[in-house]
Design an enzyme around this catalytic site. Structure first.
Site, PDB file in Angstrom:
ATOM      1  N   LYS A 117      45.360  63.515  59.776  1.00  0.00           N
ATOM      2  CA  LYS A 117      45.577  62.067  59.872  1.00  0.00           C
ATOM      3  C   LYS A 117      44.982  61.536  61.169  1.00  0.00           C
ATOM      4  O   LYS A 117      45.089  62.173  62.224  1.00  0.00           O
ATOM      5  CB  LYS A 117      47.076  61.774  59.806  1.00  0.00           C
ATOM      6  N   SER A 139      51.913  55.957  55.427  1.00  0.00           N
ATOM      7  CA  SER A 139      50.615  55.704  56.021  1.00  0.00           C
ATOM      8  C   SER A 139      49.714  56.926  56.043  1.00  0.00           C
ATOM      9  O   SER A 139      48.557  56.855  56.455  1.00  0.00           O
ATOM     10  CB  SER A 139      50.801  55.196  57.450  1.00  0.00           C
ATOM     11  N   SER A 155      56.278  58.053  55.977  1.00  0.00           N
ATOM     12  CA  SER A 155      54.829  58.106  55.784  1.00  0.00           C
ATOM     13  C   SER A 155      54.296  59.414  55.234  1.00  0.00           C
ATOM     14  O   SER A 155      53.127  59.500  54.877  1.00  0.00           O
ATOM     15  CB  SER A 155      54.110  57.779  57.104  1.00  0.00           C
TER      16      SER A 155
END
Length: 406
Positions: free
Chosen positions: A30, A107, A131
């Site tokens: 990420k 996310s 997330s």
């Protein structure tokens, strides 16, 4: 390269640094973690443009490389990770492989989609308010939010440090557990033993599993009913099949969520407000409006909210104890990609009322795919006691086997 999923890729981008237990595994990182030689972009193009390349890997990235995994690339995130939709106003929304006309969830959207498409075996992400758990549920993946502060966050760009924690996604429990074994092998935080002797009901336990005493699976029907009826019924049916005993958390979900949201916003503005003030218009409206509200949270308001969060954390931890709480991962299936912002906000708020519980208490949470009965993916979440992360994955594996024919 699909630019909605990846910011940069290689073959690999970073090779493993040793032949460890994760040899053969590949990782999507990420875009919040430092990868040496690359800047952190946090899903914001203007932020990326002003960042220098990182001099060294984030601690968890270095640990995965040392365990034998290779980094395939840096994957997309919602802007500053302050959303659970999975879209990014500048780079677009990746397609959900499990439900192409639905949002992928965020996310940690880039790592999740990369895993779901089979481009990598591990998606490294973060979980502040859900997330990891939300994209896992929306895409039929396994995911874990780890115990708060159980893993080293050096080299991770924060959003709300009181709740930020490391997590990862995988297509199966074997890979999920392999990462846990590798990361916790050298952790300074000791992992407790198995969380539930009831695990023996779902498979042949080893000596360690059968040594735990007094633990059990529990479910709060009122809490589960906070989800949409179809999801609530599905998760309660699963809980009954697993033999979960009904309990009453007696939580003030709306009050707890409001306090969580306030503290998260105050910390998010403290971390990024100066930069945002110097870069007006850098964010798209969904996240930009959220930060605009965060700017209005006063120190007194945040302090009052922290008291509520502390009370909630004590209630949640005290109620769960050494047991495992079973609940829906999300409040509903993934919403349509065409849904308007008002609908997305309503879905977000409903889901965060469930996901914020583990975040508030700092507890580990594993989400496993539920059998797809209605054509859309869904997840079942298990929240356990602090520092039982590995054991919680073992238990989730047995639960999944029990639920396979549900």
């Amino acid at each position: 390269m699909d630019a909605t999923v990846w910011r940069v890729v290689g073959s690999p981008l970073v090779a493993a640094t040793s032949a460890g237990p994760l040899a053969g595994h590949t990782v999507a990182v990420k875009d919040l973690f430092a990868v040496a030689g690359h800047p952190i972009g946090a899903g914001v193009e203007d932020f990326l443009a002003g960042r220098a390349p990182e001099p060294r890997h984030a601690a968890v990235v270095a640990a995965l490389l040392a365990a034998g995994a290779a980094v395939t690339g840096i994957a997309r995130t919602d802007e500053f990770a302050y959303s659970i939709t999975g879209g990014n106003g500048r780079t677009g929304m990746p397609v959900n492989p499990a439900a192409p006309h639905r949002v992928p969830g965020g996310s940690s959207s880039g790592p999740a989609v990369a895993v779901a498409r089979g481009e990598v075996s591990i998606g490294l992400g973060t979980d502040t308010a859900g997330s990891i758990r939300v994209p896992a549920s929306y895409q039929g993946l396994w995911g874990i939010r780890t115990t708060h502060q159980s893993l080293d966050t050096t080299g991770l760009l924060p959003l709300a440090p009181s709740f930020d924690t490391i997590g990862w996604l995988a297509r199966d429990a074997v890979a999920l557990l392999a990462v846990a074994d590798a990361l916790y092998a050298n952790s300074v935080v000791p992992q407790q033993g198995p969380v539930s002797d009831s695990a023996s009901r779902f498979g042949a336990p080893g000596a360690a599993e059968s040594s735990a005493e007094g633990a059990e699976l529990v479910v709060d029907p009122v809490l589960s009913a906070a989800a949409e009826p179809e999801i609530a019924e599905q998760s309660l049916r699963a809980a009954v099949e697993l033999g979960a005993r009904p309990i009453a958390l007696r939580g003030e979900l709306d009050r707890w969520f409001a306090a969580f949201r306030t503290v998260q916003a105050h910390e998010a503005w403290a971390g990024h407000g100066d930069w945002l003030g110097a870069h007006p218009g850098a964010l798209e409206p969904e996240v930009g409006d959220r930060f605009a509200w965060a700017a209005t949270v006063t120190a007194d308001g945040a302090a009052a909210a922290r008291k509520v969060v502390a009370e909630a954390a004590a209630r949640i931890r005290g109620t769960i104890g050494h047991r495992v709480l079973v609940l829906p991962t999300t409040a509903g299936p993934p919403p349509s990609r065409e849904a308007d912002q008002r609908t997305r906000d309503a879905v977000r708020s409903a889901t965060l009322r469930l996901t914020c519980l583990a975040s508030i208490a700092g507890l580990p949470a594993v989400t496993l795919p539920l059998p797809n009965r209605h054509g859309l993916p869904a997840g079942l979440c298990l929240i356990g006691a602090a520092d039982t992360d590995r054991a919680l994955i073992h238990l989730a594996t047995r639960c999944a086997a029990r639920l396979a024919n549900l």
